[in-house]
Design an enzyme around this catalytic site. Structure first.
Site, PDB file in Angstrom:
ATOM      1  N   PRO A 268      -5.550  -0.143   5.185  1.00 24.90           N
ATOM      2  CA  PRO A 268      -5.472   0.743   4.149  1.00 24.90           C
ATOM      3  C   PRO A 268      -6.808   1.289   3.829  1.00 24.90           C
ATOM      4  CG  PRO A 268      -4.884  -1.523   3.470  1.00 24.90           C
ATOM      5  CD  PRO A 268      -5.804  -1.388   5.064  1.00 24.90           C
ATOM      6  N   GLU A 269      -7.171   2.582   3.961  1.00 23.06           N
ATOM      7  CA  GLU A 269      -8.258   3.238   3.262  1.00 23.06           C
ATOM      8  C   GLU A 269      -7.623   3.975   2.081  1.00 23.06           C
ATOM      9  OE1 GLU A 269     -11.005   5.093   6.096  1.00 23.06           O
ATOM     10  OE2 GLU A 269     -10.116   3.617   7.582  1.00 23.06           O
TER      11      GLU A 269
ATOM     12  N   ARG B 144      -1.839 -10.617   8.033  1.00 25.94           N
ATOM     13  CA  ARG B 144      -3.273 -11.342   8.093  1.00 25.94           C
ATOM     14  C   ARG B 144      -3.734 -11.815   6.933  1.00 25.94           C
ATOM     15  NH1 ARG B 144      -7.101  -7.304  11.455  1.00 25.94           N
ATOM     16  NH2 ARG B 144      -8.418  -9.069  11.529  1.00 25.94           N
TER      17      ARG B 144
ATOM     18  N   HIS C 254       6.124 -12.725   6.395  1.00 19.34           N
ATOM     19  CA  HIS C 254       4.973 -12.364   5.946  1.00 19.34           C
ATOM     20  C   HIS C 254       4.957 -11.392   4.648  1.00 19.34           C
ATOM     21  CE1 HIS C 254       2.708 -13.804   9.252  1.00 19.34           C
ATOM     22  NE2 HIS C 254       3.421 -12.981  10.085  1.00 19.34           N
TER      23      HIS C 254
END
Length: 279
Positions: free
Chosen positions: A2-3, A117, A92
């Site tokens: 995500p930018e 992650r 997750h």
DNA sequence: CGGCATCCCTGGGAGC
DNA sequence: TGCTCCCAGGGATGCC
């Protein structure tokens, strides 16, 4: 994922679902992501009302009643999904908020944070502390806001001996640019990622500022870039991946001059550029 | 302060 | 098919 453009697509999806709605139930499946989650997070969220949903750089700022902010950063692999029926939670899926028109009304939506992650993070803090918040206080201006210009770029690049690519990734200089859009903006500006930041002045700074704005705006329009992790909260992929000019295109012909796109590593991160157009 | 390497973590893809 | 290795969009931290 995500930018800035991906985070903005998340903000846009969350805003109409959350604003003026209540947290009728909160599930928090572990006590840390990148860092420890706030203590008693689920209990602290229960019954709260969202007022507005903002974005700052790569952060989503969800304003709560009682002048608090629920802050979310998606790290590298985080994503938000919005469901209208209770979803089965996967390995997750770390947080799920059940959204309703009142604290006791039946659910209208389920908002799930998934982050394999676990590089993402979440915080809750008083809105009055936003400007002094450790993670926010040094952040540079929004590239799509009034505080951003070629003059700003030139000012913050002054004296910087490192490559302009690295400077673009520095959130203290400009907020929200990550590895994909740094390469893309430099391509559109015709500037080599290896160029020393301090030498990006005048016309070059003008071209780069314009390219940053244009690239980010176009990516937001397309719902961001889906490489592996990013999906929009409704489940759609981000289509900007089709418009990437250089990122991930090592060896492929430059769309302008057909010279093969080159990949180099700068500070451990890959950069892509056209050695001819960005000489 | 600037610049760089290292670390956090899991999963997907490449290569054998 | 199965194993190993390498890589990944983030940023804080510590060292020089």
């Amino acid at each position: 994922m995500p930018e800035l453009p991906e985070v903005e697509t998340v903000r846009r999806a969350l805003a109409p679902v959350l604003e003026q709605q209540f947290i009728a139930a909160a599930f928090v499946g572990r006590d840390d992501l990148r860092w420890p989650l706030p203590e008693n997070l689920a209990a602290r969220l229960l019954g709260r009302r969202f007022t507005s949903v903002d974005r700052r750089g790569k952060y989503v700022l969800m304003h709560l009643d009682q002048q608090d902010i629920l802050l979310l950063h998606l790290g590298m692999s985080g994503s938000i999904r919005i469901y209208d029926t209770p979803p089965p939670l996967g390995k997750h899926d770390h947080i799920m908020l059940t959204i309703a028109a009142s604290p006791t009304a039946s659910a209208t939506h389920y908002v799930v944070l998934n982050d394999p992650r676990r590089f993402g993070w979440v915080d809750v803090f008083p809105a009055a502390h936003q400007d002094s918040h450790k993670l926010l206080r040094h952040m540079g201006p929004e590239p799509l806001g009034n505080g951003f210009s070629a003059a700003h770029l030139q000012m913050v690049f002054k004296g910087r001996q490192g490559p302009v690519k690295n400077a673009l990734l520095n959130q203290q200089l400009i907020a929200g640019i990550g590895n994909i859009y740094a390469s893309e903006a430099l391509f559109h500006a015709g500037i080599s990622p290896r160029r020393k930041a301090a030498t990006v002045r005048g016309q070059r700074a003008e071209r780069l500022a314009a390219a940053v704005v244009k690239t980010l705006r176009a990516a937001i329009e397309d719902g961001g870039t889906s490489l592996r992790d990013h999906v929009q909260p409704g489940g759609e992929i981000g289509y900007f991946v089709q418009r990437l000019a250089v990122y991930g295109r090592a060896g492929q012909p430059c769309q302008t001059c057909t010279t093969p796109i080159k990949m180099i590593v700068q500070s451990g991160r890959s950069s892509f550029y056209c050695p001819r157009c960005q000489g």
